[in-house]
Write a protein that holds these residues in place. Structure first.
Motif, PDB file in Angstrom:
ATOM      1  N   VAL A 343      -7.919   4.944  -4.227  1.00  0.00           N
ATOM      2  CA  VAL A 343      -7.889   3.981  -2.935  1.00  0.00           C
ATOM      3  C   VAL A 343      -7.270   2.812  -3.002  1.00  0.00           C
ATOM      4  O   VAL A 343      -6.809   2.157  -2.215  1.00  0.00           O
ATOM      5  CB  VAL A 343      -9.324   4.049  -2.641  1.00  0.00           C
ATOM      6  CG1 VAL A 343      -9.894   5.201  -2.227  1.00  0.00           C
ATOM      7  CG2 VAL A 343     -10.284   3.205  -3.733  1.00  0.00           C
ATOM      8  N   SER A 344      -7.131   2.113  -4.430  1.00  0.00           N
ATOM      9  CA  SER A 344      -6.697   0.876  -4.346  1.00  0.00           C
ATOM     10  C   SER A 344      -5.086   1.069  -4.380  1.00  0.00           C
ATOM     11  O   SER A 344      -4.479   0.058  -3.892  1.00  0.00           O
ATOM     12  CB  SER A 344      -7.136   0.238  -5.987  1.00  0.00           C
ATOM     13  OG  SER A 344      -8.325   0.008  -5.887  1.00  0.00           O
ATOM     14  N   ALA A 345      -4.537   2.030  -4.901  1.00  0.00           N
ATOM     15  CA  ALA A 345      -3.190   2.170  -4.651  1.00  0.00           C
ATOM     16  C   ALA A 345      -2.816   2.374  -3.286  1.00  0.00           C
ATOM     17  O   ALA A 345      -1.770   1.951  -2.762  1.00  0.00           O
ATOM     18  CB  ALA A 345      -2.572   3.484  -5.580  1.00  0.00           C
ATOM     19  N   LEU A 346      -3.708   3.108  -2.485  1.00  0.00           N
ATOM     20  CA  LEU A 346      -3.477   3.389  -1.100  1.00  0.00           C
ATOM     21  C   LEU A 346      -3.481   2.235  -0.428  1.00  0.00           C
ATOM     22  O   LEU A 346      -2.483   1.914   0.215  1.00  0.00           O
ATOM     23  CB  LEU A 346      -4.522   4.500  -0.609  1.00  0.00           C
ATOM     24  CG  LEU A 346      -4.182   4.904   0.946  1.00  0.00           C
ATOM     25  CD1 LEU A 346      -2.801   5.618   1.122  1.00  0.00           C
ATOM     26  CD2 LEU A 346      -5.474   5.921   1.166  1.00  0.00           C
ATOM     27  N   ALA A 347      -4.527   1.318  -0.636  1.00  0.00           N
ATOM     28  CA  ALA A 347      -4.367  -0.042  -0.018  1.00  0.00           C
ATOM     29  C   ALA A 347      -3.036  -0.950  -0.305  1.00  0.00           C
ATOM     30  O   ALA A 347      -2.532  -1.662   0.491  1.00  0.00           O
ATOM     31  CB  ALA A 347      -5.694  -0.810  -0.647  1.00  0.00           C
ATOM     32  N   ARG A 348      -2.638  -0.768  -1.791  1.00  0.00           N
ATOM     33  CA  ARG A 348      -1.474  -1.857  -1.818  1.00  0.00           C
ATOM     34  C   ARG A 348      -0.227  -1.171  -1.026  1.00  0.00           C
ATOM     35  O   ARG A 348       0.634  -1.720  -0.641  1.00  0.00           O
ATOM     36  CB  ARG A 348      -1.204  -1.377  -3.294  1.00  0.00           C
ATOM     37  CG  ARG A 348      -2.203  -2.580  -4.231  1.00  0.00           C
ATOM     38  CD  ARG A 348      -1.636  -2.687  -5.509  1.00  0.00           C
ATOM     39  NE  ARG A 348      -1.615  -1.293  -6.312  1.00  0.00           N
ATOM     40  CZ  ARG A 348      -2.461  -0.901  -6.966  1.00  0.00           C
ATOM     41  NH1 ARG A 348      -3.624  -1.358  -7.135  1.00  0.00           N
ATOM     42  NH2 ARG A 348      -2.376   0.601  -7.443  1.00  0.00           N
ATOM     43  N   ALA A 349      -0.075   0.128  -0.810  1.00  0.00           N
ATOM     44  CA  ALA A 349       0.832   1.036  -0.200  1.00  0.00           C
ATOM     45  C   ALA A 349       0.979   0.512   1.180  1.00  0.00           C
ATOM     46  O   ALA A 349       2.016   0.481   1.821  1.00  0.00           O
ATOM     47  CB  ALA A 349       0.998   2.228  -0.551  1.00  0.00           C
ATOM     48  N   MET A 350      -0.334   0.415   1.758  1.00  0.00           N
ATOM     49  CA  MET A 350      -0.517   0.127   3.231  1.00  0.00           C
ATOM     50  C   MET A 350      -0.019  -1.192   3.702  1.00  0.00           C
ATOM     51  O   MET A 350       0.713  -1.715   4.355  1.00  0.00           O
ATOM     52  CB  MET A 350      -2.031   0.162   3.652  1.00  0.00           C
ATOM     53  CG  MET A 350      -2.255   1.651   3.900  1.00  0.00           C
ATOM     54  SD  MET A 350      -4.029   1.766   4.891  1.00  0.00           S
ATOM     55  CE  MET A 350      -4.984   1.193   3.453  1.00  0.00           C
ATOM     56  N   ARG A 351      -0.507  -2.186   2.447  1.00  0.00           N
ATOM     57  CA  ARG A 351       0.089  -3.638   2.670  1.00  0.00           C
ATOM     58  C   ARG A 351       1.640  -3.699   2.380  1.00  0.00           C
ATOM     59  O   ARG A 351       2.277  -4.233   3.407  1.00  0.00           O
ATOM     60  CB  ARG A 351      -0.473  -4.498   1.429  1.00  0.00           C
ATOM     61  CG  ARG A 351      -0.073  -5.968   1.408  1.00  0.00           C
ATOM     62  CD  ARG A 351      -0.181  -6.337  -0.006  1.00  0.00           C
ATOM     63  NE  ARG A 351       0.455  -5.602  -1.168  1.00  0.00           N
ATOM     64  CZ  ARG A 351       0.306  -5.580  -2.481  1.00  0.00           C
ATOM     65  NH1 ARG A 351      -0.659  -6.502  -2.774  1.00  0.00           N
ATOM     66  NH2 ARG A 351       1.124  -5.141  -3.266  1.00  0.00           N
ATOM     67  N   ASP A 352       2.268  -2.965   1.588  1.00  0.00           N
ATOM     68  CA  ASP A 352       3.534  -2.975   1.373  1.00  0.00           C
ATOM     69  C   ASP A 352       4.349  -2.360   2.449  1.00  0.00           C
ATOM     70  O   ASP A 352       5.616  -2.946   2.891  1.00  0.00           O
ATOM     71  CB  ASP A 352       4.092  -2.170   0.301  1.00  0.00           C
ATOM     72  CG  ASP A 352       3.632  -2.673  -1.093  1.00  0.00           C
ATOM     73  OD1 ASP A 352       3.180  -3.950  -1.285  1.00  0.00           O
ATOM     74  OD2 ASP A 352       3.563  -2.272  -2.188  1.00  0.00           O
ATOM     75  N   ALA A 353       3.943  -1.304   3.138  1.00  0.00           N
ATOM     76  CA  ALA A 353       4.607  -0.633   4.147  1.00  0.00           C
ATOM     77  C   ALA A 353       4.545  -1.645   5.430  1.00  0.00           C
ATOM     78  O   ALA A 353       5.540  -1.737   6.040  1.00  0.00           O
ATOM     79  CB  ALA A 353       3.738   0.321   4.677  1.00  0.00           C
ATOM     80  N   LEU A 354       3.694  -2.519   5.694  1.00  0.00           N
ATOM     81  CA  LEU A 354       3.590  -3.531   6.669  1.00  0.00           C
ATOM     82  C   LEU A 354       4.594  -4.894   6.151  1.00  0.00           C
ATOM     83  O   LEU A 354       5.430  -5.461   7.148  1.00  0.00           O
ATOM     84  CB  LEU A 354       2.137  -4.251   6.905  1.00  0.00           C
ATOM     85  CG  LEU A 354       1.305  -3.196   7.251  1.00  0.00           C
ATOM     86  CD1 LEU A 354       0.015  -3.914   7.735  1.00  0.00           C
ATOM     87  CD2 LEU A 354       1.614  -2.563   8.573  1.00  0.00           C
ATOM     88  N   LEU A 355       4.532  -5.258   4.838  1.00  0.00           N
ATOM     89  CA  LEU A 355       5.200  -6.526   4.427  1.00  0.00           C
ATOM     90  C   LEU A 355       6.726  -6.158   4.329  1.00  0.00           C
ATOM     91  O   LEU A 355       7.369  -6.754   4.447  1.00  0.00           O
ATOM     92  CB  LEU A 355       4.786  -6.925   3.279  1.00  0.00           C
ATOM     93  CG  LEU A 355       3.171  -7.680   3.400  1.00  0.00           C
ATOM     94  CD1 LEU A 355       2.888  -8.231   1.997  1.00  0.00           C
ATOM     95  CD2 LEU A 355       3.150  -8.641   4.412  1.00  0.00           C
ATOM     96  N   ASP A 356       7.123  -4.865   3.851  1.00  0.00           N
ATOM     97  CA  ASP A 356       8.366  -4.520   3.567  1.00  0.00           C
ATOM     98  C   ASP A 356       8.708  -3.018   4.125  1.00  0.00           C
ATOM     99  O   ASP A 356       8.877  -2.120   3.433  1.00  0.00           O
ATOM    100  CB  ASP A 356       8.674  -4.440   2.101  1.00  0.00           C
ATOM    101  CG  ASP A 356      10.083  -4.318   1.691  1.00  0.00           C
ATOM    102  OD1 ASP A 356      10.878  -4.654   2.406  1.00  0.00           O
ATOM    103  OD2 ASP A 356      10.361  -3.751   0.464  1.00  0.00           O
ATOM    104  N   PRO A 357       8.868  -2.981   5.584  1.00  0.00           N
ATOM    105  CA  PRO A 357       9.087  -1.807   6.068  1.00  0.00           C
ATOM    106  C   PRO A 357      10.489  -1.334   6.086  1.00  0.00           C
ATOM    107  O   PRO A 357      11.525  -1.894   5.942  1.00  0.00           O
ATOM    108  CB  PRO A 357       8.494  -1.969   7.386  1.00  0.00           C
ATOM    109  CG  PRO A 357       9.071  -3.352   7.729  1.00  0.00           C
ATOM    110  CD  PRO A 357       8.710  -4.048   6.593  1.00  0.00           C
ATOM    111  N   LEU A 358      10.779  -0.029   5.899  1.00  0.00           N
ATOM    112  CA  LEU A 358      12.053   0.727   5.806  1.00  0.00           C
ATOM    113  C   LEU A 358      12.694   0.592   7.341  1.00  0.00           C
ATOM    114  O   LEU A 358      11.734   0.623   8.201  1.00  0.00           O
ATOM    115  CB  LEU A 358      11.875   2.076   5.598  1.00  0.00           C
ATOM    116  CG  LEU A 358      11.536   2.206   4.036  1.00  0.00           C
ATOM    117  CD1 LEU A 358      11.359   4.060   3.858  1.00  0.00           C
ATOM    118  CD2 LEU A 358      12.423   1.762   2.944  1.00  0.00           C
ATOM    119  N   PRO A 359      13.945   0.524   7.686  1.00  0.00           N
ATOM    120  CA  PRO A 359      14.372   0.383   8.806  1.00  0.00           C
ATOM    121  C   PRO A 359      14.204   1.700   9.700  1.00  0.00           C
ATOM    122  O   PRO A 359      14.275   2.806   9.244  1.00  0.00           O
ATOM    123  CB  PRO A 359      15.964   0.494   8.448  1.00  0.00           C
ATOM    124  CG  PRO A 359      16.088  -0.256   7.142  1.00  0.00           C
ATOM    125  CD  PRO A 359      14.848   0.404   6.593  1.00  0.00           C
TER     126      PRO A 359
END
Length: 399
Positions: A343-359
């Protein structure tokens, strides 16, 4: 005159094509059912006119089928023994349809079709489609129970001419279990993307959160244990506490876990930022407006929602479960993969998806691998192979 000659030239090809029947459990909102509907439309676009045989009545997805496709709803009980009686609705329908090739969707429907072929001596070629990782499906219960289910699947799947697997992982699982010989397994990705998706994605959504600036994370699927929405809720709590970002979470779907998940939402203090929005016939409009889609599953066969979200230009986060997500995302190229249950890795991935989204445009282009047209063409070729293998193509042309 030229048009008339062309029309006459087309007649033998259409006449020679085998009679195709799609056997589906129901047309309720669900990934397997949407695949069946999309495939029926895709085959129709290629000049094939399949008949749809549905075990149970109703279902919101029936309205998505073109009117020229015949749909027969049997209103059957879900009990296999009742379905397989000689006088059952299923038996009568199969005898009346006289299909050359039956395409069955989902594990239990595959078994029913194989049983019907074995018990009643039907001559149709069966092309079964497996949408789940079977080793996970039969994992529960005693050793004897698992062995019995494995042997039953092995015996009945041998009645199929081919078994279509929705991912390479599903195919490898079936062959490793000894249920399907490698020469019978075929991998065809789910038919997801069609020309109507952009318009569906633009449809209005009546929910205030999707019209605001606060990011919305979206999960789509049945509320069942395998989807691990409890992990998602805990990851979302960590995300809210540690990422320093305001965001909301919307879950689309219904299922037996809803009450427990709503209680967990309250326990975690997330009632003001988590919404259970129920089933939605058009999830694409929600996906297109979400900041990211999150799949938290413990097990998947394919993970259609990932391809759907990509086709809407939406970033995705997924657990790296045994089959599906890694193939869809090409090893993480098109979305973030995290270990199952972390769940910690999932939380970080959600954060990264919002801060650094793919085009968005890159995601839409990548999703073209899962077009309805491409999948339907592969299915059409396999239908012809199955019919030719049993000598049915010539017989259809003689009718």
């Amino acid at each position: 005159m030229a048009a008339s000659r062309q029309k006459e030239a087309d007649v033998p090809e259409r006449a020679a094509f085998p009679r195709v029947l799609l056997l589906c459990p129901d047309l309720e909102i669900g990934g397997l059912q949407r695949v069946a509907v999309n495939l029926a439309k895709g085959l129709s676009d290629l000049g094939v006119r399949p008949t749809c045989l549905v075990l149970r009545r109703g279902g919101a997805l029936r309205s998505l089928l073109p009117q020229h496709i015949e749909v027969h709803e049997l209103g059957c009980t879900s009990q296999p023994l009742a379905l397989l009686l000689p006088t059952s609705k299923l038996g009568r329908a199969l005898r009346a349809a006289r299909p050359d090739v039956v395409l069955s969707f989902g594990h239990m429907t595959n078994l029913l079709a194989a049983w019907a072929k074995a018990l009643w001596g039907f001559s149709f070629s069966l092309v079964a489609s497996e949408h789940s990782t079977l080793s996970q499906r039969i994992a529960g219960g005693s050793t004897l129970s698992r062995l019995r289910r494995r042997l039953r699947a092995r015996s009945l799947y041998r009645k199929a001419r081919y078994v279509v697997c929705v991912s390479q992982g599903v195919a490898e699982d079936l062959t490793a279990l000894g249920i399907v010989p490698a020469e019978k397994a075929r991998v065809i990705y789910n038919p997801i993307v069609d020309p109507s998706m952009p318009e569906q994605a633009k449809a209005p959504v009546d929910h205030p959160w999707l019209g605001e600036e606060v990011p919305v994370l979206l999960a789509v699927g049945r509320l069942v244990a395998l989807k691990a929405y409890d992990d998602l809720l805990r990851a979302f709590q960590i995300f809210r506490e540690e990422a320093g970002l305001a965001a909301r979470l919307v879950l689309l779907g219904e299922g037996p876990e809803r009450g427990r998940l709503e209680a967990l939402t309250a326990t975690l203090g997330l009632e003001d930022c988590v919404c259970f929005a129920g089933r939605q016939t058009n999830p694409y409009a929600w996906m297109a407006r979400a900041s990211a889609l999150v799949l938290s599953s413990r097990c998947e066969g394919f993970g259609s929602v990932l391809a759907e979200a990509m086709a809407c230009g939406t970033n995705v986060v997924a657990t790296d479960c045994r089959s599906g997500p890694r193939e869809v995302l090409e090893g993480g190229r098109w979305g973030r993969l995290v270990p199952v249950g972390d769940v910690s890795a999932l939380a970080r991935a959600m954060r990264d998806a919002l801060l650094d989204p793919l085009p968005h445009a890159d995601l839409i282009q990548a999703a073209e691998r899962f077009s309805v047209a491409r999948s339907a063409a592969l299915w059409r070729d396999l239908i012809l192979e199955a019919a030719q293998g049993d000598g049915k193509l010539q017989k259809s042309g003689e009718r």
